[in-house]
Scaffold this active site. Structure first.
Site, PDB file in Angstrom:
ATOM      1  N   TYR A 155       0.862  -1.185   0.000  1.00  0.00           N
ATOM      2  CA  TYR A 155       0.000   0.000   0.000  1.00  0.00           C
ATOM      3  C   TYR A 155       0.893   1.228   0.000  1.00  0.00           C
ATOM      4  O   TYR A 155       1.458   1.593   1.041  1.00  0.00           O
ATOM      5  CB  TYR A 155      -0.874  -0.050   1.251  1.00  0.00           C
ATOM      6  CG  TYR A 155      -1.912   1.040   1.362  1.00  0.00           C
ATOM      7  CD1 TYR A 155      -3.158   0.901   0.772  1.00  0.00           C
ATOM      8  CD2 TYR A 155      -1.662   2.195   2.100  1.00  0.00           C
ATOM      9  CE1 TYR A 155      -4.133   1.882   0.901  1.00  0.00           C
ATOM     10  CE2 TYR A 155      -2.624   3.190   2.238  1.00  0.00           C
ATOM     11  CZ  TYR A 155      -3.859   3.020   1.639  1.00  0.00           C
ATOM     12  OH  TYR A 155      -4.827   3.992   1.766  1.00  0.00           O
ATOM     13  N   GLN A 160       1.173   4.814  -0.171  1.00  0.00           N
ATOM     14  CA  GLN A 160       0.508   6.114  -0.047  1.00  0.00           C
ATOM     15  C   GLN A 160       1.504   7.184   0.398  1.00  0.00           C
ATOM     16  O   GLN A 160       1.735   8.162  -0.319  1.00  0.00           O
ATOM     17  CB  GLN A 160      -0.637   5.986   0.961  1.00  0.00           C
ATOM     18  CG  GLN A 160      -1.427   7.267   1.163  1.00  0.00           C
ATOM     19  CD  GLN A 160      -2.612   7.039   2.092  1.00  0.00           C
ATOM     20  OE1 GLN A 160      -3.554   6.331   1.749  1.00  0.00           O
ATOM     21  NE2 GLN A 160      -2.565   7.630   3.261  1.00  0.00           N
ATOM     22  N   THR A 161       2.119   6.979   1.562  1.00  0.00           N
ATOM     23  CA  THR A 161       2.975   8.006   2.161  1.00  0.00           C
ATOM     24  C   THR A 161       4.192   8.318   1.278  1.00  0.00           C
ATOM     25  O   THR A 161       4.760   7.424   0.660  1.00  0.00           O
ATOM     26  CB  THR A 161       3.459   7.525   3.542  1.00  0.00           C
ATOM     27  OG1 THR A 161       2.314   7.152   4.301  1.00  0.00           O
ATOM     28  CG2 THR A 161       4.238   8.595   4.278  1.00  0.00           C
ATOM     29  N   GLY A 182       5.291  -0.645   3.805  1.00  0.00           N
ATOM     30  CA  GLY A 182       5.815  -1.937   4.230  1.00  0.00           C
ATOM     31  C   GLY A 182       5.725  -2.937   3.082  1.00  0.00           C
ATOM     32  O   GLY A 182       4.724  -2.977   2.362  1.00  0.00           O
ATOM     33  N   ARG A 224       9.005 -12.955  41.418  1.00  0.00           N
ATOM     34  CA  ARG A 224      10.072 -12.121  41.957  1.00  0.00           C
ATOM     35  C   ARG A 224       9.800 -11.746  43.411  1.00  0.00           C
ATOM     36  O   ARG A 224       8.693 -11.301  43.748  1.00  0.00           O
ATOM     37  CB  ARG A 224      10.170 -10.833  41.123  1.00  0.00           C
ATOM     38  CG  ARG A 224      11.306  -9.931  41.489  1.00  0.00           C
ATOM     39  CD  ARG A 224      12.615 -10.548  41.155  1.00  0.00           C
ATOM     40  NE  ARG A 224      13.726  -9.615  41.269  1.00  0.00           N
ATOM     41  CZ  ARG A 224      14.987  -9.964  41.093  1.00  0.00           C
ATOM     42  NH1 ARG A 224      15.299 -11.226  40.794  1.00  0.00           N
ATOM     43  NH2 ARG A 224      15.949  -9.080  41.201  1.00  0.00           N
ATOM     44  N   GLN A 270       3.104  -1.787  43.089  1.00  0.00           N
ATOM     45  CA  GLN A 270       3.160  -2.661  41.910  1.00  0.00           C
ATOM     46  C   GLN A 270       1.732  -2.912  41.396  1.00  0.00           C
ATOM     47  O   GLN A 270       1.466  -2.833  40.209  1.00  0.00           O
ATOM     48  CB  GLN A 270       3.845  -3.988  42.298  1.00  0.00           C
ATOM     49  CG  GLN A 270       4.250  -4.881  41.130  1.00  0.00           C
ATOM     50  CD  GLN A 270       5.627  -4.518  40.563  1.00  0.00           C
ATOM     51  OE1 GLN A 270       6.217  -3.500  40.920  1.00  0.00           O
ATOM     52  NE2 GLN A 270       6.131  -5.333  39.658  1.00  0.00           N
ATOM     53  N   THR A 294       2.311   5.826  15.267  1.00  0.00           N
ATOM     54  CA  THR A 294       2.572   6.755  14.162  1.00  0.00           C
ATOM     55  C   THR A 294       1.813   6.360  12.900  1.00  0.00           C
ATOM     56  O   THR A 294       1.143   7.197  12.293  1.00  0.00           O
ATOM     57  CB  THR A 294       4.087   6.772  13.850  1.00  0.00           C
ATOM     58  OG1 THR A 294       4.774   7.144  15.030  1.00  0.00           O
ATOM     59  CG2 THR A 294       4.408   7.727  12.724  1.00  0.00           C
ATOM     60  N   GLU A 317      -0.832   5.099  10.294  1.00  0.00           N
ATOM     61  CA  GLU A 317      -2.278   5.332  10.262  1.00  0.00           C
ATOM     62  C   GLU A 317      -2.675   6.590  11.035  1.00  0.00           C
ATOM     63  O   GLU A 317      -3.817   6.724  11.464  1.00  0.00           O
ATOM     64  CB  GLU A 317      -3.045   4.119  10.793  1.00  0.00           C
ATOM     65  CG  GLU A 317      -3.076   2.969   9.816  1.00  0.00           C
ATOM     66  CD  GLU A 317      -3.701   3.347   8.492  1.00  0.00           C
ATOM     67  OE1 GLU A 317      -4.664   4.126   8.492  1.00  0.00           O
ATOM     68  OE2 GLU A 317      -3.213   2.877   7.450  1.00  0.00           O
TER      69      GLU A 317
END
Ligand SMILES: CCCCCCCCCC/C=C\CCCC(=O)SCCNC(=O)CCNC(=O)[C@H](O)C(C)(C)COP(=O)(O)OP(=O)(O)OC[C@H]1O[C@@H](n2cnc3c(N)ncnc32)[C@H](O)[C@@H]1OP(=O)(O)O
Ligand SMILES: Cc1cc2nc3c(=O)[nH]c(=O)nc-3n(C[C@H](O)[C@H](O)[C@H](O)COP(=O)(O)OP(=O)(O)OC[C@H]3O[C@@H](n4cnc5c(N)ncnc54)[C@H](O)[C@@H]3O)c2cc1C
Length: 664
Positions: free
Chosen positions: A139, A141-142, A181, A314, A334, A426, A428
């Site tokens: 895709y 676009q950017t 991507g 722990r 916690q 970041t 979308e």
């Protein structure tokens, strides 16, 4: 193991204190018994296959990691075909492989873009090839110069009627496609967003299917420049993905490769817009944002599972005379940091399930040419995407801190999880689209129009603008109606406040710009209301299994009240509650944490994650943490030799020189 904590049967003891049916909770989490069964089967299939091992991933070089991703994707596809997996099973198998790669964009954006924006003929031509992986798509676009501002994209697609073709061109450096991507190395095709120019006129951004690489030898086609944009945040992590750069030098494509469901260019070059709203151009983003919200609960629940199990193992302090030390999970600090995150994981899961339903509903309506619910779907997906991803990224980092020093080790799984997850904030966009939607709704309510769906509460403006919470004791906050009322009042008052201040500005746009920080806060309040409401609605369903609903009720209260505590300023300044009521909410939170404590390990077991998927020595199901940590350390390449490489060149001369100096 001896003292110092970390008995492997520690978690068995924790599981024995659970006050609810874990299998029932698994069903509530997954959505149905069928969903539990399929997820479990696919998770085990992946975990038992050596090709899908990921324990040395953070030690691979970029090239090795990318090749490993190609191998895993191909192997996953082979298994999907051999086992004739259904779409549901195949999606889950890919999820449990847990390595970002080109397939995510192929299935997650390329295919949906063709489905949503292609005509029937285009779908018939392209989808079968995509479904069989005869082509791989991304895709695109950017661009280097524009991401959020989609209307600012510069790539051009100019129609040439003499050849019945579009000419794809990148006129400037900043018009280079940058980030998609799968583009860098894997894709053969892309849906490319470009400015459509025909008959000398620029018609704005449209989608085009463009072949980028040869189907014979994978080399870029003439006029196409392609590459990877370089290493990204963290070791391993999102570097398995080939985010790419793409430039066109007058590349020709046939006219019928413009995605023509929304608008068409005729053989003569006439631009024709159909009756479909132009916003459908952004439809793929609505789809993928909905999947990103579902992913938020997965990433968050993984981090929380690791932190809860490890906190039960722990032990620190508390023993004066040789007695047992305290499990860090017993510390109130916690609990107050961890249990709201546990509650958020459940909250995001349920709102994600609802959003999937909303998306399906909108899609069916669009098929029937009913576009009325599109703006709400857009606002919900954009807003929930933004809120859930930021909160999840913060929460993963919080879980890392809650695991102390060991959380910083790659073998804890948390650094990689954070690095893989954080770009979700970041990509979308982190836009203000919800705020615009809210301002429009406030204006419509003022004209007497009754809003529906997630903004229906705004119709109750008379009551919500002046109501005061009736909460008088801490336990009064257990009433969902009391919670809903104050969340609705806070969201509405913040939105109305913004609308009133915008109306005082010289122009709507100036007001919007000036008030954008306040608008964002109003949008967050609205989105948090949606999440709280969907959790409350979930509890109105039939939820089988002893004690399951009771636990979810506690988590729902924790989710809402921790937000109230965190955003107390909003609730006080809008006059929805008093300072005393805020203090009562906090008092109840403390009591709820104590009630969740004996159930905490069982509540994360209900996520039903395999050790393979968790990928964490701290989060192991058996709790045998220390031997695993010890063993993992020896696998580090630095430990392949006792004396490190470089000793002869850099350490030995230094040490010898020191010797000489000391003799002086
Ligand atoms: C199948 C299983 C596999 C699943 C796996 C999937 C996993 C995939 C993970 C992959 C990982 C990463 C993927 C990342 C991909 C990307 O990042 S793609 C690029 C994304 N880019 C963006 O998000 C850009 C963000 N920018 C925006 O969203 C802009 O704000 C926007 C483009 C919306 C601005 O548009 P404009 O037209 O300039 O602006 P407006 O005037 O504000 O809007 C006009 C009207 O349109 C409405 N609108 C806007 N967006 C939408 C939408 N998406 N849907 C419907 N409607 C929309 C807006 O409200 C305005 O309406 P109005 O005129 O006010 O009525
Ligand atoms: C890992 C990753 C994968 C990606 N995958 C893809 C992909 O497959 N395909 C694709 O096309 N893209 C992809 N992208 C690109 C991604 O969609 C963009 O990065 C994103 O939309 C943001 O755009 P930008 O980077 O240009 O940021 P910018 O728009 O430059 O934003 C910079 C800052 O300015 C703020 N800002 C921008 N506009 C406004 C405004 N109007 N009001 C207030 N603040 C504003 C932003 O909030 C941000 O804080 C990917 C990005 C990443 C990180």
């Amino acid at each position: 193991m001896a003292d110092g904590g970390g008995e492997p049967d520690q978690l068995a003891g924790e599981r024995a204190t659970a006050q609810f049916d874990v299998d029932g909770m698994k069903v509530a989490w997954a959505g149905s018994r069928h969903a539990v069964e399929v997820a479990d089967r696919m998770a085990r299939l992946v975990a038992s296959d050596p090709v899908f091992r990921k324990d040395t991933r953070t030690m691979l070089s970029r090239k090795e990691l990318f090749k490993d991703t190609l191998k895993k994707a191909a192997h996953a596809w082979k298994r999907i075909v051999e086992l004739r997996l259904t779409e549901e099973e195949a999606n889950l198998l890919r999820l449990y492989v847990d390595q970002p790669g080109y397939v995510d964009l192929h299935w997650g954006m390329f295919v949906p873009a063709i489905k949503g924006q292609g005509t029937e003929e285009q779908q018939k031509k392209w989808l079968p090839m995509a479904y069989k992986f005869q082509i791989i798509g991304c895709y695109a676009q950017t661009e280097l110069g524009h991401g959020s501002n989609v209307q600012g994209l510069e790539t051009t697609a100019t129609f040439d009627p003499s050849a019945d073709e579009f000419v794809m061109h990148s006129p400037t450096l900043t018009s280079s496609k940058w980030w998609p991507g799968g583009l860098g190395k894997a894709s053969t095709h892309a849906v490319v967003y470009a400015r459509l120019i025909t008959e000398g006129k620029d018609y704005g951004i449209h989608g085009f299917i463009v072949q980028l690489r040869s189907l014979d030898d994978h080399s870029p086609l003439p006029g196409v420049t392609l590459g990877d944009i370089g290493g990204k945040f963290g070791s391993g992590a999102y570097n398995s993905m080939d985010n790419g750069v793409l430039r066109f030098d007058h590349v020709r494509i046939p006219r019928d490769q413009m995605l023509m469901r929304l608008s068409q260019v005729t053989r003569e070059g006439k631009y024709v817009h159909s009756d479909v709203p132009k916003q459908l151009l952004y439809g793929t983003m609505v789809y993928v944002r909905q999947t990103i919200v579902a992913d938020a609960s997965k990433a968050l629940s993984r981090a929380v599972c690791i932190a809860v199990r490890y906190s039960a193992i722990r032990k620190q302090f508390g023993s004066q005379d040789g007695g047992p030390e305290t499990q860090v999970l017993n510390y109130k600090t916690q609990q107050s940091r961890l249990f709201p995150l546990l509650a958020s994981a459940y909250a995001y899961r349920f709102v994600g399930q609802w959003l999937k339903w909303l998306y399906t509903d909108v899609t069916q309506k669009l098929e029937a040419k009913d576009y009325s619910t599109l703006p709400e779907a857009h606002a919900c997906t954009a807003g929930l995407k933004s809120v859930t991803t930021s909160a999840t990224a913060d929460a993963i980092e919080e879980c890392r801190k809650l695991c102390g020093g060991h959380g910083y080790l790659n073998s804890s799984g948390l650094p990689e999880l954070f690095a893989v997850y954080v770009p979700a904030c970041t990509y979308e966009g982190d836009n203000v689209q919800v705020a615009r939607f809210l301002m429009k709704t406030v204006a419509q309510v003022a004209t007497g129009k009754q809003p529906v769906g997630t903004i229906a509460y705004m119709g109750n403006i008379q009551h919500l603008m002046q109501c005061k919470s009736a909460v008088n004791t801490a336990e009064d906050w257990l009433n969902p109606a009391a919670i809903k009322e104050v969340f609705e009042a806070r969201a509405l008052r913040m939105a109305v406040n913004c609308a009133q201040n915008i109306s005082k500005a010289p122009s709507q746009e100036e007001g919007f710009s000036e008030l954008s920080p306040d608008l964002l806060e109003a949008a967050v309040a609205h989105v948090q209301l949606i999440i709280v409401t969907k959790f409350i609605e979930k509890l109105q369903e039939d939820i089988p299994g002893p004690g399951v609903k009771e636990q979810l009720q506690k988590l729902c209260s924790i989710y809402a009240l921790h937000l109230l505590h965190k955003h107390l300023g909003d609730f006080l300044s809008t006059g929805c509650i008093t300072a005393r009521q805020g203090a009562l909410a906090n008092e109840l939170l403390g009591k709820l944490y104590a009630q969740v404590r004996p159930n905490a390990v069982a509540l994360v077991d209900a996520f039903d994650y395999t050790d393979h998927y968790l990928g964490s020595v701290l989060g192991r199901y058996d709790g045998d943490v220390y031997p695993a940590l010890y063993e993992e350390a020896w696998k580090d390449p630095l430990n392949e030799t006792v004396v490190p490489d470089g000793y002869q060149e850099h350490l030995r001369p230094l040490l010898k020189q020191q010797l000489k100096l000391s003799r002086l």
